[in-house]
Design a protein around this motif. Structure first.
Motif, PDB file in Angstrom:
ATOM      1  N   ASP A 272      32.985  16.926   2.623  1.00 52.58           N
ATOM      2  CA  ASP A 272      33.373  17.126   1.226  1.00 52.58           C
ATOM      3  C   ASP A 272      32.919  15.933   0.384  1.00 52.58           C
ATOM      4  OD1 ASP A 272      34.522  17.661  -1.204  1.00 52.58           O
ATOM      5  OD2 ASP A 272      36.531  18.056  -0.436  1.00 52.58           O
ATOM      6  N   LEU A 273      31.880  16.143  -0.418  1.00 50.79           N
ATOM      7  CA  LEU A 273      31.351  15.106  -1.306  1.00 50.79           C
ATOM      8  C   LEU A 273      31.589  15.486  -2.771  1.00 50.79           C
ATOM      9  CD1 LEU A 273      27.904  14.488   0.457  1.00 50.79           C
ATOM     10  CD2 LEU A 273      30.120  13.435   0.945  1.00 50.79           C
ATOM     11  N   SER A 274      32.565  16.353  -3.006  1.00 54.24           N
ATOM     12  CA  SER A 274      32.775  16.885  -4.349  1.00 54.24           C
ATOM     13  C   SER A 274      33.413  15.888  -5.303  1.00 54.24           C
ATOM     14  CB  SER A 274      33.634  18.154  -4.288  1.00 54.24           C
ATOM     15  OG  SER A 274      34.919  17.870  -3.750  1.00 54.24           O
ATOM     16  N   ARG A 275      34.067  14.853  -4.757  1.00 58.37           N
ATOM     17  CA  ARG A 275      34.718  13.858  -5.613  1.00 58.37           C
ATOM     18  C   ARG A 275      33.881  12.591  -5.647  1.00 58.37           C
ATOM     19  NH1 ARG A 275      40.047  14.285  -2.167  1.00 58.37           N
ATOM     20  NH2 ARG A 275      38.353  14.627  -0.681  1.00 58.37           N
ATOM     21  N   PRO A 276      33.592  12.059  -6.826  1.00 60.82           N
ATOM     22  CA  PRO A 276      32.659  10.931  -6.923  1.00 60.82           C
ATOM     23  C   PRO A 276      33.078   9.687  -6.142  1.00 60.82           C
ATOM     24  CG  PRO A 276      33.021  11.913  -9.089  1.00 60.82           C
ATOM     25  CD  PRO A 276      33.999  12.557  -8.159  1.00 60.82           C
ATOM     26  N   ARG A 277      34.380   9.437  -6.016  1.00 62.07           N
ATOM     27  CA  ARG A 277      34.810   8.174  -5.401  1.00 62.07           C
ATOM     28  C   ARG A 277      35.348   8.325  -3.991  1.00 62.07           C
ATOM     29  NH1 ARG A 277      38.130   6.133 -10.674  1.00 62.07           N
ATOM     30  NH2 ARG A 277      36.361   6.078 -12.109  1.00 62.07           N
ATOM     31  N   THR A 278      35.471   9.556  -3.497  1.00 60.09           N
ATOM     32  CA  THR A 278      36.036   9.769  -2.165  1.00 60.09           C
ATOM     33  C   THR A 278      35.242  10.831  -1.425  1.00 60.09           C
ATOM     34  OG1 THR A 278      38.253   9.259  -3.009  1.00 60.09           O
ATOM     35  CG2 THR A 278      38.115  10.324  -0.859  1.00 60.09           C
ATOM     36  N   ALA A 279      34.778  10.474  -0.225  1.00 60.25           N
ATOM     37  CA  ALA A 279      34.092  11.429   0.639  1.00 60.25           C
ATOM     38  C   ALA A 279      34.912  11.590   1.910  1.00 60.25           C
ATOM     39  CB  ALA A 279      32.689  10.941   0.977  1.00 60.25           C
TER      40      ALA A 279
ATOM     41  N   LEU B  53      28.721  21.856   3.689  1.00 55.99           N
ATOM     42  CA  LEU B  53      28.530  20.720   2.789  1.00 55.99           C
ATOM     43  C   LEU B  53      29.048  21.098   1.411  1.00 55.99           C
ATOM     44  CD1 LEU B  53      27.332  17.962   1.981  1.00 55.99           C
ATOM     45  CD2 LEU B  53      25.109  19.109   1.724  1.00 55.99           C
ATOM     46  N   VAL B  54      30.069  20.378   0.942  1.00 60.45           N
ATOM     47  CA  VAL B  54      30.660  20.650  -0.368  1.00 60.45           C
ATOM     48  C   VAL B  54      30.136  19.599  -1.343  1.00 60.45           C
ATOM     49  CG1 VAL B  54      32.781  20.968  -1.687  1.00 60.45           C
ATOM     50  CG2 VAL B  54      32.719  21.565   0.754  1.00 60.45           C
ATOM     51  N   ARG B  55      29.319  20.032  -2.288  1.00 61.97           N
ATOM     52  CA  ARG B  55      28.732  19.120  -3.267  1.00 61.97           C
ATOM     53  C   ARG B  55      29.556  19.124  -4.552  1.00 61.97           C
ATOM     54  NH1 ARG B  55      22.484  18.765  -2.729  1.00 61.97           N
ATOM     55  NH2 ARG B  55      22.004  19.854  -0.777  1.00 61.97           N
TER      56      ARG B  55
ATOM     57  N   PRO C  41      31.038   4.646   2.366  1.00 58.79           N
ATOM     58  CA  PRO C  41      29.843   5.085   1.641  1.00 58.79           C
ATOM     59  C   PRO C  41      28.631   5.308   2.553  1.00 58.79           C
ATOM     60  CG  PRO C  41      30.964   3.400   0.364  1.00 58.79           C
ATOM     61  CD  PRO C  41      31.663   3.476   1.692  1.00 58.79           C
ATOM     62  N   ARG C  42      28.386   4.392   3.505  1.00 52.05           N
ATOM     63  CA  ARG C  42      27.231   4.536   4.388  1.00 52.05           C
ATOM     64  C   ARG C  42      27.380   5.742   5.304  1.00 52.05           C
ATOM     65  NH1 ARG C  42      23.411   2.827   2.854  1.00 52.05           N
ATOM     66  NH2 ARG C  42      23.535   0.573   3.150  1.00 52.05           N
ATOM     67  N   HIS C  43      28.576   5.965   5.858  1.00 54.12           N
ATOM     68  CA  HIS C  43      28.764   7.113   6.743  1.00 54.12           C
ATOM     69  C   HIS C  43      28.663   8.426   5.969  1.00 54.12           C
ATOM     70  CE1 HIS C  43      30.931   4.686  10.121  1.00 54.12           C
ATOM     71  NE2 HIS C  43      29.665   4.340   9.942  1.00 54.12           N
ATOM     72  N   ALA C  44      29.083   8.415   4.716  1.00 57.08           N
ATOM     73  CA  ALA C  44      28.921   9.618   3.888  1.00 57.08           C
ATOM     74  C   ALA C  44      27.443   9.923   3.689  1.00 57.08           C
ATOM     75  CB  ALA C  44      29.616   9.432   2.546  1.00 57.08           C
ATOM     76  N   GLU C  45      26.635   8.898   3.456  1.00 63.02           N
ATOM     77  CA  GLU C  45      25.191   9.102   3.295  1.00 63.02           C
ATOM     78  C   GLU C  45      24.575   9.674   4.573  1.00 63.02           C
ATOM     79  OE1 GLU C  45      24.075   5.470   0.189  1.00 63.02           O
ATOM     80  OE2 GLU C  45      24.050   5.126   2.341  1.00 63.02           O
ATOM     81  N   LEU C  46      24.938   9.104   5.721  1.00 62.22           N
ATOM     82  CA  LEU C  46      24.361   9.565   6.978  1.00 62.22           C
ATOM     83  C   LEU C  46      24.718  11.021   7.271  1.00 62.22           C
ATOM     84  CD1 LEU C  46      24.959   6.394   9.166  1.00 62.22           C
ATOM     85  CD2 LEU C  46      22.742   7.474   8.769  1.00 62.22           C
ATOM     86  N   LEU C  47      25.986  11.372   7.091  1.00 62.21           N
ATOM     87  CA  LEU C  47      26.382  12.754   7.360  1.00 62.21           C
ATOM     88  C   LEU C  47      25.753  13.713   6.355  1.00 62.21           C
ATOM     89  CD1 LEU C  47      30.130  12.417   8.416  1.00 62.21           C
ATOM     90  CD2 LEU C  47      28.113  12.709   9.863  1.00 62.21           C
TER      91      LEU C  47
ATOM     92  N   LEU D 222      26.971  13.202  -7.192  1.00 66.31           N
ATOM     93  CA  LEU D 222      26.762  13.157  -5.754  1.00 66.31           C
ATOM     94  C   LEU D 222      26.626  11.708  -5.298  1.00 66.31           C
ATOM     95  CD1 LEU D 222      26.170  14.617  -3.047  1.00 66.31           C
ATOM     96  CD2 LEU D 222      23.746  14.539  -3.676  1.00 66.31           C
ATOM     97  N   LEU D 223      27.620  11.218  -4.553  1.00 61.48           N
ATOM     98  CA  LEU D 223      27.604   9.851  -4.024  1.00 61.48           C
ATOM     99  C   LEU D 223      27.060   8.879  -5.073  1.00 61.48           C
ATOM    100  CD1 LEU D 223      26.253  10.614  -0.424  1.00 61.48           C
ATOM    101  CD2 LEU D 223      28.631  10.278  -1.117  1.00 61.48           C
ATOM    102  N   PRO D 224      27.726   8.734  -6.220  1.00 63.59           N
ATOM    103  CA  PRO D 224      27.148   7.972  -7.341  1.00 63.59           C
ATOM    104  C   PRO D 224      26.891   6.505  -7.039  1.00 63.59           C
ATOM    105  CG  PRO D 224      29.463   8.493  -7.747  1.00 63.59           C
ATOM    106  CD  PRO D 224      29.046   9.281  -6.537  1.00 63.59           C
ATOM    107  N   HIS D 225      27.534   5.969  -5.996  1.00 64.04           N
ATOM    108  CA  HIS D 225      27.294   4.575  -5.623  1.00 64.04           C
ATOM    109  C   HIS D 225      25.954   4.399  -4.918  1.00 64.04           C
ATOM    110  CE1 HIS D 225      28.942   6.569  -2.070  1.00 64.04           C
ATOM    111  NE2 HIS D 225      28.140   5.777  -1.401  1.00 64.04           N
ATOM    112  N   SER D 226      25.395   5.502  -4.403  1.00 67.18           N
ATOM    113  CA  SER D 226      24.251   5.423  -3.497  1.00 67.18           C
ATOM    114  C   SER D 226      22.928   5.238  -4.232  1.00 67.18           C
ATOM    115  CB  SER D 226      24.182   6.699  -2.646  1.00 67.18           C
ATOM    116  OG  SER D 226      23.036   6.679  -1.807  1.00 67.18           O
ATOM    117  N   VAL D 227      22.068   4.419  -3.643  1.00 66.62           N
ATOM    118  CA  VAL D 227      20.690   4.290  -4.121  1.00 66.62           C
ATOM    119  C   VAL D 227      19.723   4.753  -3.038  1.00 66.62           C
ATOM    120  CG1 VAL D 227      21.183   2.446  -5.760  1.00 66.62           C
ATOM    121  CG2 VAL D 227      20.607   1.854  -3.394  1.00 66.62           C
TER     122      VAL D 227
END
Length: 419
Positions: free
Chosen positions: A307-314, A396-398, A331-337, A405-410
């Protein structure tokens, strides 16, 4: 750390040039210089969110009771003296104020120059106010909450025009026990008082505060170990004592693990932990006694919901014959999954390094993070190549808005998915 000319317009450029860049960007024309990438990305987000570039959209102050409740509930309250000692005297001398927010961007504590605090009141920069990006646009606090990195925002880099007379330097503060974002530490003042060392100071003091939290955590784990050791000595079979965040205090009959991933809603009784199989949990003061029943996790985890539907919590939820289990992701584990959910046929370490860092050589980092993930998600993740195991249904819930989508991620793969 976000100062100097890193990737676009220098933060120390003249206020007139910064204002020209902002006006051209908001008008959709070519600016005389590019804004810094972090600022340009933030402007895009808040434009999309409909924030008024002249006045923002303040949503009111929290009441006194709610402010006090949030203060009492936050671990930051216990380390506030560390922050004050490191920042308040410097901020006061420089005609600045120190501000500490929670993870929602709500101002909980404020200290420093009385004159600047009065000026901040007129801006709505008061205790109980929200300084999140979607409320007041690009600013050091709100944007640091999104990017999870220290940041200085100066003059017309602020999205809202009424904030152009200010300069702000902020750093996110994390709970070392579980990586959870606790809030942001910020030093703000008149734009004319910009100092290039302010951001470095704020980031350094924030790291000291996190180190204090870490020291208190390990002291608590030692206390739990002393209390749990006699209990474990009388238990046959495999068992361990962990604190509320899953950090191991004592163990018997099995190889020790630094940490056990616990479900978000931990409870007493029989439960399934992906890393241990079926277990029985009993509450201890400050933690849990976990007896390993010896039964493996059932073959096939069944269903995984990322569940990645919330900007600050995965979160990831694993469901199967033994029940369901939910955990908040780093954040890193959310990116990998996220990548593995996109590529069900699997990815090599080099491919994942390219997905996350744009550098296929960074395989050591990828393998280390996936080793941690696979300890927590035994039976769910396979390797050679890395992938979700056969027979596992993955949802996968976007977020509704791709920009959330994972707004912290680059990570390149996330940037492409937002586009």
């Amino acid at each position: 750390m976000g100062t100097g000319r890193l990737d676009g317009l220098d933060v120390h450029s003249s206020p007139h040039l910064l204002a020209s860049v902002r006006e051209a960007t908001l008008a959709g024309t070519v600016p005389p210089e590019r804004p810094r990438a972090v600022i340009g990305a933030s402007w895009s987000r808040v434009l999309h969110q409909g924030v008024d570039p002249d006045v923002g959209r303040h949503n009111g102050l929290l009441g006194t009771d709610e402010i006090e409740h949030r203060r009492r509930s936050s671990p930051i309250g216990g380390i506030l003296p560390v922050l004050r000692e490191g920042l308040v005297s410097v901020a006061d001398a420089a005609w600045h104020i120190m501000v500490v927010t929670d993870a929602d961007g709500r101002l909980l504590w404020r200290d420093g120059s009385l004159a600047v605090r009065k000026s901040a009141d007129r801006l709505g920069f008061a205790e109980g106010a929200s300084w999140a990006e979607d409320v007041v646009g690009t600013n050091a606090i709100g944007t640091a909450l999104v990017t999870r990195a220290p940041l200085q925002v100066h003059s017309a880099e602020h999205f809202v025009r009424t904030h152009h007379g200010w300069t702000c330097a902020a750093a996110p503060l994390h709970d070392p026990r579980d990586g959870r974002l606790l809030g942001v530490v910020d030093v703000s003042g008149p734009a004319a008082t910009l100092h290039p060392a302010t951001l470095s100071l704020v980031a350094a003091v924030t790291r000291v505060a996190e180190a204090e939290l870490r020291a208190r955590h390990w002291a608590a784990v030692e206390g739990l170990r002393a209390m749990a050791a006699p209990i474990l000595a009388r238990i046959g079979g495999q068992a361990l004592a962990v604190d509320r965040n899953g950090w191991t205090a004592a163990v018997t009959g099995m190889a020790p693990a630094d940490r056990v991933a616990l479900p978000a809603a931990m409870r007493a009784g029989s439960l399934w932990l992906p890393s241990l199989g079926m277990c029985t949990a009993e509450p201890l003061p400050g933690g849990w006694l976990i007896r390993v029943d010896g039964r493996e996790h059932p073959p096939g985890a069944g269903r995984v919901v990322l569940d990645l539907s919330r900007p600050r919590t995965a979160t990831v939820t694993v469901s199967g014959a033994a029940g369901s289990w939910t955990q908040t992701l780093s954040p890193r584990h959310a990116e990998l999954l996220f990548v593995l959910a996109l590529h069900r046929d699997g990815r090599t370490a080099a491919e994942l390094a390219g997905d996350l860092f744009g550098d296929r050589s960074r395989t050591v980092t990828v393998r280390a993070e996936l080793s941690r993930l696979r300890r927590n998600l035994a039976g769910v993740l396979a390797h050679r190549p890395y992938r979700f195991a056969e027979g596992v249904e993955v949802e996968l819930v976007r977020p509704r808005d791709p920009l959330d989508l994972l707004p912290h991620s680059v990570a390149p793969v996330v940037l492409a998915a937002r586009g």
